[in-house]
Design a protein around this motif. Sequence first.
Motif, PDB file in Angstrom:
ATOM      1  N   ILE A 204      45.676 -18.205 -38.882  1.00 39.22           N
ATOM      2  CA  ILE A 204      45.793 -19.488 -39.594  1.00 39.22           C
ATOM      3  C   ILE A 204      44.738 -19.488 -40.698  1.00 39.22           C
ATOM      4  O   ILE A 204      43.541 -19.355 -40.403  1.00 39.22           O
ATOM      5  CB  ILE A 204      45.516 -20.681 -38.650  1.00 39.22           C
ATOM      6  CG1 ILE A 204      46.387 -20.609 -37.391  1.00 39.22           C
ATOM      7  CG2 ILE A 204      45.701 -21.993 -39.393  1.00 39.22           C
ATOM      8  CD1 ILE A 204      45.941 -21.573 -36.288  1.00 39.22           C
TER       9      ILE A 204
ATOM     10  N   PRO B 111      40.921 -26.673 -27.380  1.00 33.10           N
ATOM     11  CA  PRO B 111      41.541 -27.547 -28.368  1.00 33.10           C
ATOM     12  C   PRO B 111      40.966 -28.973 -28.392  1.00 33.10           C
ATOM     13  O   PRO B 111      41.143 -29.687 -29.383  1.00 33.10           O
ATOM     14  CB  PRO B 111      43.023 -27.566 -27.959  1.00 33.10           C
ATOM     15  CG  PRO B 111      43.046 -27.136 -26.535  1.00 33.10           C
ATOM     16  CD  PRO B 111      41.890 -26.203 -26.373  1.00 33.10           C
TER      17      PRO B 111
ATOM     18  N   MET C  49      41.654 -18.627 -36.526  1.00 39.09           N
ATOM     19  CA  MET C  49      41.620 -19.498 -37.693  1.00 39.09           C
ATOM     20  C   MET C  49      40.534 -19.037 -38.659  1.00 39.09           C
ATOM     21  O   MET C  49      39.422 -18.739 -38.232  1.00 39.09           O
ATOM     22  CB  MET C  49      41.340 -20.938 -37.240  1.00 39.09           C
ATOM     23  CG  MET C  49      41.398 -21.917 -38.398  1.00 39.09           C
ATOM     24  SD  MET C  49      40.795 -23.539 -37.956  1.00 39.09           S
ATOM     25  CE  MET C  49      41.755 -23.924 -36.521  1.00 39.09           C
TER      26      MET C  49
ATOM     27  N   VAL D 263      47.187 -25.586 -34.064  1.00 41.21           N
ATOM     28  CA  VAL D 263      46.461 -25.146 -32.872  1.00 41.21           C
ATOM     29  C   VAL D 263      47.118 -25.714 -31.609  1.00 41.21           C
ATOM     30  O   VAL D 263      47.256 -25.019 -30.603  1.00 41.21           O
ATOM     31  CB  VAL D 263      44.973 -25.581 -32.976  1.00 41.21           C
ATOM     32  CG1 VAL D 263      44.284 -25.496 -31.626  1.00 41.21           C
ATOM     33  CG2 VAL D 263      44.255 -24.710 -33.992  1.00 41.21           C
TER      34      VAL D 263
ATOM     35  N   ILE E  45      38.534 -27.227 -39.968  1.00 46.58           N
ATOM     36  CA  ILE E  45      39.120 -26.849 -38.675  1.00 46.58           C
ATOM     37  C   ILE E  45      40.081 -27.934 -38.185  1.00 46.58           C
ATOM     38  O   ILE E  45      41.185 -27.653 -37.721  1.00 46.58           O
ATOM     39  CB  ILE E  45      37.988 -26.555 -37.673  1.00 46.58           C
ATOM     40  CG1 ILE E  45      37.382 -25.199 -38.058  1.00 46.58           C
ATOM     41  CG2 ILE E  45      38.471 -26.530 -36.236  1.00 46.58           C
ATOM     42  CD1 ILE E  45      36.007 -24.969 -37.587  1.00 46.58           C
TER      43      ILE E  45
ATOM     44  N   PHE F  98      41.506 -21.448 -29.208  1.00 49.35           N
ATOM     45  CA  PHE F  98      41.692 -20.694 -30.454  1.00 49.35           C
ATOM     46  C   PHE F  98      40.362 -20.103 -30.903  1.00 49.35           C
ATOM     47  O   PHE F  98      39.297 -20.561 -30.506  1.00 49.35           O
ATOM     48  CB  PHE F  98      42.294 -21.589 -31.544  1.00 49.35           C
ATOM     49  CG  PHE F  98      41.405 -22.743 -31.943  1.00 49.35           C
ATOM     50  CD1 PHE F  98      41.249 -23.836 -31.109  1.00 49.35           C
ATOM     51  CD2 PHE F  98      40.717 -22.724 -33.147  1.00 49.35           C
ATOM     52  CE1 PHE F  98      40.409 -24.893 -31.465  1.00 49.35           C
ATOM     53  CE2 PHE F  98      39.886 -23.778 -33.514  1.00 49.35           C
ATOM     54  CZ  PHE F  98      39.737 -24.860 -32.668  1.00 49.35           C
TER      55      PHE F  98
ATOM     56  N   GLU G 210      46.259 -25.077 -27.223  1.00 51.31           N
ATOM     57  CA  GLU G 210      45.704 -23.806 -26.732  1.00 51.31           C
ATOM     58  C   GLU G 210      44.298 -23.546 -27.269  1.00 51.31           C
ATOM     59  O   GLU G 210      43.962 -24.010 -28.362  1.00 51.31           O
ATOM     60  CB  GLU G 210      46.600 -22.646 -27.179  1.00 51.31           C
ATOM     61  CG  GLU G 210      47.906 -22.603 -26.435  1.00 51.31           C
ATOM     62  CD  GLU G 210      48.743 -21.421 -26.866  1.00 51.31           C
ATOM     63  OE1 GLU G 210      48.172 -20.373 -27.164  1.00 51.31           O
ATOM     64  OE2 GLU G 210      49.966 -21.586 -26.904  1.00 51.31           O
TER      65      GLU G 210
ATOM     66  N   ARG H 146      44.835 -28.868 -36.832  1.00 52.11           N
ATOM     67  CA  ARG H 146      45.039 -29.344 -35.446  1.00 52.11           C
ATOM     68  C   ARG H 146      46.487 -29.231 -34.980  1.00 52.11           C
ATOM     69  O   ARG H 146      46.764 -28.897 -33.839  1.00 52.11           O
ATOM     70  CB  ARG H 146      44.534 -30.791 -35.306  1.00 52.11           C
ATOM     71  CG  ARG H 146      45.314 -31.798 -36.150  1.00 52.11           C
ATOM     72  CD  ARG H 146      44.526 -33.083 -36.356  1.00 52.11           C
ATOM     73  NE  ARG H 146      45.251 -34.004 -37.223  1.00 52.11           N
ATOM     74  CZ  ARG H 146      45.326 -33.917 -38.549  1.00 52.11           C
ATOM     75  NH1 ARG H 146      44.722 -32.915 -39.181  1.00 52.11           N
ATOM     76  NH2 ARG H 146      46.002 -34.795 -39.248  1.00 52.11           N
TER      77      ARG H 146
END
Length: 284
Positions: free
Chosen positions: A47, A206, A1, A113, A106, A118, A116, A110
Amino acid sequence: MFPVAGLGTRFLPATKAIPKEMLAIVDRPLIQYAVDEAREAGIEQMIFVTGRGKTAIVEHFDIAYELESTMSERGRDMRVLDATRATPGDIITVRQQVPLGLGHAIWCARAIVGVEPFAILLPDELMIGRKNGSGCMKQMVEAYGEVGGNLVSVLEVPHEEVSSYGVIAPGELRGKLTEVRGLVEKPAADKAPSNKIVSGRYILQPEVMRVLEAQGKGAGGEVQLTDAMAKMIGTQPFHAVTFDGRRFDCGSKTGFVEATLALALERQDIGAEVRAMAERLLRG
Ligand code: UTP
């Protein structure tokens, strides 16, 4: 990300219409260095958390039809664009409508993501591995293979410099890995628990999304990632990986100029010319 929705106020007016992450160190924009670093680490899905005025970042990884057809008609070398090619579907964007802080940016991702772990890369922190060595994220992925859990990359700086950064309270030390017992944002130099500063690369579980969800604004009126990570310490394994390489803070003007000079001097094609030029300038 890649959280890229910040306003980049320290770089105004350059960043009024151009995203900070598109500023180039020599001839590669900062975002390109970060994406290359992620790819080197085996990461395939990128991302981007973007905001208004940030479309150039997504364009950069798209096909530039007119440019490419003109270049190919003229027989120009297209390899210069290789790193900008993304596999269809591998770039996902989500908008952070209001820049409420890194933690909030961030949290905006969500749904992508999911469940998992990340990685997060802040593109304005330029991390350059040693010659023939691995980049920062690759070093972190290797460390993740050993210990799992949550990881932050850290660098050791002189004690008097720690007060501008997030600093870890270290526990057990094992080679490049340090157990993280706490995180302190911008401590006074004499109160800092170590000289290991957090440096723009993370691998998180996560669950951080749930912590961010429940979290209010912190320092500077922003939702801080550091606060969320601090809450996870003790409930989940948390380690720091000491990066073997150099870091340039390209969110600041001096860091940006330093990176430009350092990387230009090391380039095969222009290094010698830049060195001669710098020496001329220094002589006045
Ligand atoms: P910075 O603290 O460098 O903030 O953000 P900034 O807005 O980019 O720049 P200045 O301080 O105003 O000059 C660190 C990273 O977090 C992202 C930024 O894009 C940068 O990559 N960020 C920050 C967001 O995506 N959203 C935010 O609300 C804040």
